[in-house]
Scaffold this motif. Sequence first.
Motif, PDB file in Angstrom:
ATOM      1  N   TYR A   1       0.840  -1.195   0.000  1.00  0.00           N
ATOM      2  CA  TYR A   1       0.000   0.000   0.000  1.00  0.00           C
ATOM      3  C   TYR A   1       0.875   1.245   0.000  1.00  0.00           C
ATOM      4  O   TYR A   1       1.810   1.359   0.787  1.00  0.00           O
ATOM      5  N   PHE A   2       0.534   2.171  -0.888  1.00  0.00           N
ATOM      6  CA  PHE A   2       1.293   3.406  -1.011  1.00  0.00           C
ATOM      7  C   PHE A   2       0.399   4.616  -0.809  1.00  0.00           C
ATOM      8  O   PHE A   2      -0.728   4.670  -1.311  1.00  0.00           O
ATOM      9  N   CYS A   3       0.948   5.581  -0.139  1.00  0.00           N
ATOM     10  CA  CYS A   3       0.353   6.896  -0.020  1.00  0.00           C
ATOM     11  C   CYS A   3       1.120   7.825  -0.964  1.00  0.00           C
ATOM     12  O   CYS A   3       2.330   7.644  -1.168  1.00  0.00           O
ATOM     13  N   ALA A   4       0.436   8.801  -1.519  1.00  0.00           N
ATOM     14  CA  ALA A   4       1.097   9.753  -2.409  1.00  0.00           C
ATOM     15  C   ALA A   4       0.462  11.127  -2.241  1.00  0.00           C
ATOM     16  O   ALA A   4      -0.675  11.244  -1.747  1.00  0.00           O
ATOM     17  N   THR A   5       1.191  12.142  -2.657  1.00  0.00           N
ATOM     18  CA  THR A   5       0.678  13.507  -2.618  1.00  0.00           C
ATOM     19  C   THR A   5       0.970  14.193  -3.941  1.00  0.00           C
ATOM     20  O   THR A   5       1.863  13.783  -4.683  1.00  0.00           O
ATOM     21  N   SER A   6       0.214  15.235  -4.211  1.00  0.00           N
ATOM     22  CA  SER A   6       0.520  16.086  -5.359  1.00  0.00           C
ATOM     23  C   SER A   6      -0.011  17.483  -5.087  1.00  0.00           C
ATOM     24  O   SER A   6      -0.904  17.669  -4.247  1.00  0.00           O
ATOM     25  N   ASP A   7       0.554  18.457  -5.825  1.00  0.00           N
ATOM     26  CA  ASP A   7       0.081  19.827  -5.609  1.00  0.00           C
ATOM     27  C   ASP A   7      -0.974  20.228  -6.616  1.00  0.00           C
ATOM     28  O   ASP A   7      -1.670  21.227  -6.419  1.00  0.00           O
ATOM     29  N   VAL A   8      -1.109  19.459  -7.690  1.00  0.00           N
ATOM     30  CA  VAL A   8      -2.161  19.712  -8.669  1.00  0.00           C
ATOM     31  C   VAL A   8      -2.734  18.375  -9.129  1.00  0.00           C
ATOM     32  O   VAL A   8      -2.063  17.338  -9.050  1.00  0.00           O
ATOM     33  N   TRP A   9      -3.981  18.419  -9.602  1.00  0.00           N
ATOM     34  CA  TRP A   9      -4.570  17.208 -10.170  1.00  0.00           C
ATOM     35  C   TRP A   9      -3.817  16.856 -11.447  1.00  0.00           C
ATOM     36  O   TRP A   9      -3.551  17.714 -12.273  1.00  0.00           O
ATOM     37  N   GLY A  10      -3.473  15.575 -11.563  1.00  0.00           N
ATOM     38  CA  GLY A  10      -2.813  15.119 -12.779  1.00  0.00           C
ATOM     39  C   GLY A  10      -1.344  15.451 -12.865  1.00  0.00           C
ATOM     40  O   GLY A  10      -0.702  15.208 -13.877  1.00  0.00           O
ATOM     41  N   GLY A  11      -0.798  16.027 -11.794  1.00  0.00           N
ATOM     42  CA  GLY A  11       0.608  16.381 -11.803  1.00  0.00           C
ATOM     43  C   GLY A  11       1.482  15.301 -11.200  1.00  0.00           C
ATOM     44  O   GLY A  11       1.024  14.190 -10.912  1.00  0.00           O
ATOM     45  N   THR A  12       2.719  15.637 -10.992  1.00  0.00           N
ATOM     46  CA  THR A  12       3.669  14.713 -10.390  1.00  0.00           C
ATOM     47  C   THR A  12       3.182  14.287  -9.018  1.00  0.00           C
ATOM     48  O   THR A  12       2.749  15.114  -8.219  1.00  0.00           O
ATOM     49  N   GLN A  13       3.270  12.995  -8.759  1.00  0.00           N
ATOM     50  CA  GLN A  13       2.910  12.494  -7.443  1.00  0.00           C
ATOM     51  C   GLN A  13       4.168  12.044  -6.709  1.00  0.00           C
ATOM     52  O   GLN A  13       5.097  11.505  -7.307  1.00  0.00           O
ATOM     53  N   TYR A  14       4.164  12.261  -5.399  1.00  0.00           N
ATOM     54  CA  TYR A  14       5.293  11.932  -4.537  1.00  0.00           C
ATOM     55  C   TYR A  14       4.835  10.823  -3.595  1.00  0.00           C
ATOM     56  O   TYR A  14       3.864  11.003  -2.858  1.00  0.00           O
ATOM     57  N   PHE A  15       5.557   9.729  -3.641  1.00  0.00           N
ATOM     58  CA  PHE A  15       5.121   8.515  -2.955  1.00  0.00           C
ATOM     59  C   PHE A  15       5.865   8.286  -1.649  1.00  0.00           C
ATOM     60  O   PHE A  15       7.049   8.616  -1.515  1.00  0.00           O
ATOM     61  N   GLY A  16       5.139   7.699  -0.704  1.00  0.00           N
ATOM     62  CA  GLY A  16       5.771   7.199   0.496  1.00  0.00           C
ATOM     63  C   GLY A  16       6.468   5.878   0.220  1.00  0.00           C
ATOM     64  O   GLY A  16       6.372   5.333  -0.890  1.00  0.00           O
ATOM     65  N   PRO A  17       7.135   5.316   1.222  1.00  0.00           N
ATOM     66  CA  PRO A  17       7.915   4.091   1.033  1.00  0.00           C
ATOM     67  C   PRO A  17       7.076   2.827   0.983  1.00  0.00           C
ATOM     68  O   PRO A  17       7.584   1.768   0.634  1.00  0.00           O
ATOM     69  N   GLY A  18       5.796   2.940   1.332  1.00  0.00           N
ATOM     70  CA  GLY A  18       4.925   1.776   1.248  1.00  0.00           C
ATOM     71  C   GLY A  18       4.766   1.038   2.558  1.00  0.00           C
ATOM     72  O   GLY A  18       5.634   1.089   3.441  1.00  0.00           O
ATOM     73  N   THR A  19       3.626   0.362   2.677  1.00  0.00           N
ATOM     74  CA  THR A  19       3.363  -0.551   3.791  1.00  0.00           C
ATOM     75  C   THR A  19       3.056  -1.912   3.193  1.00  0.00           C
ATOM     76  O   THR A  19       2.150  -2.045   2.370  1.00  0.00           O
ATOM     77  N   ARG A  20       3.832  -2.904   3.621  1.00  0.00           N
ATOM     78  CA  ARG A  20       3.590  -4.268   3.150  1.00  0.00           C
ATOM     79  C   ARG A  20       2.650  -4.935   4.130  1.00  0.00           C
ATOM     80  O   ARG A  20       2.984  -5.104   5.301  1.00  0.00           O
ATOM     81  N   LEU A  21       1.465  -5.306   3.676  1.00  0.00           N
ATOM     82  CA  LEU A  21       0.430  -5.886   4.526  1.00  0.00           C
ATOM     83  C   LEU A  21       0.191  -7.337   4.146  1.00  0.00           C
ATOM     84  O   LEU A  21      -0.014  -7.662   2.974  1.00  0.00           O
ATOM     85  N   LEU A  22       0.202  -8.192   5.156  1.00  0.00           N
ATOM     86  CA  LEU A  22      -0.116  -9.608   4.976  1.00  0.00           C
ATOM     87  C   LEU A  22      -1.318  -9.943   5.843  1.00  0.00           C
ATOM     88  O   LEU A  22      -1.272  -9.727   7.059  1.00  0.00           O
ATOM     89  N   VAL A  23      -2.371 -10.429   5.220  1.00  0.00           N
ATOM     90  CA  VAL A  23      -3.568 -10.834   5.948  1.00  0.00           C
ATOM     91  C   VAL A  23      -3.663 -12.358   5.924  1.00  0.00           C
ATOM     92  O   VAL A  23      -3.760 -12.959   4.856  1.00  0.00           O
TER      93      VAL A  23
END
Lengths: 111, 112
Positions: free
Chosen positions: B89-111
């Motif tokens: 699972y990744f979280c990301a941010t951007s300053d505009v719609w459709g622009g560059t997105q900046y991603f977090g390092p991710g969470t590895r989830l095992l259910v």
Amino acid sequence: SQQGEEDPQALSIQEGENATMNCSYKTSINNLQWYRQNSGRGLVHLILIRSNEREKHSGRLRVTLDTSKKSSSLLITASRAADTASYFCATTKDSSYKLIFGSGTRLLVRP
Amino acid sequence: DADVTQTPRNRITKTGKRIMLECSQTKGHDRMYWYRQDPGLGLRLIYYSFDVKDINKGEISDGYSVSRQAQAKFSLSLESAIPNQTALYFCATSDVWGGTQYFGPGTRLLVL
């Protein structure tokens, strides 16, 4: 459904060689972006090319966009072992908020 | 990108449990996103948000909920985890719609 599809799915080259990856998409786009993902890590933005642009460069990266063929290519020149990663194209459609990712090309650069 | 952090980085849980994944950003962006990545596949959008009052479903929101506690914080919850929610699972941010997105390092989830 995924908008962009990368080709090839996997690519193995020798260090120093050039690597070319292709992305095809289905509908009109606002822009197309390329991202790199090292194994198990977050994606890193490489380059963004707008629909009215045909070519962009950033360091050893060269991206082309052909809107008539609905395709883009990413060229990495003089590859290095550190370029080993998965590469994804992502597109935005018109005024949509969405960034739609392809399934990626896995690049292996052998030392 | 250190500007976007995710906790935890790894999580193992059991079927039926409720879990929360957290995302924080220092980039000052209004737009935040949660994605899921399955092996060998690209990212699929779960939810996205413009601000604390604006929450929108993505393409695969069933079984997930989110909370935008502040401009800088966006949490993803699995109300009752199931094995096919095992993914990165990744979280990301951007300053505009459709622009560059900046991603977090991710969470590895095992259910399990």
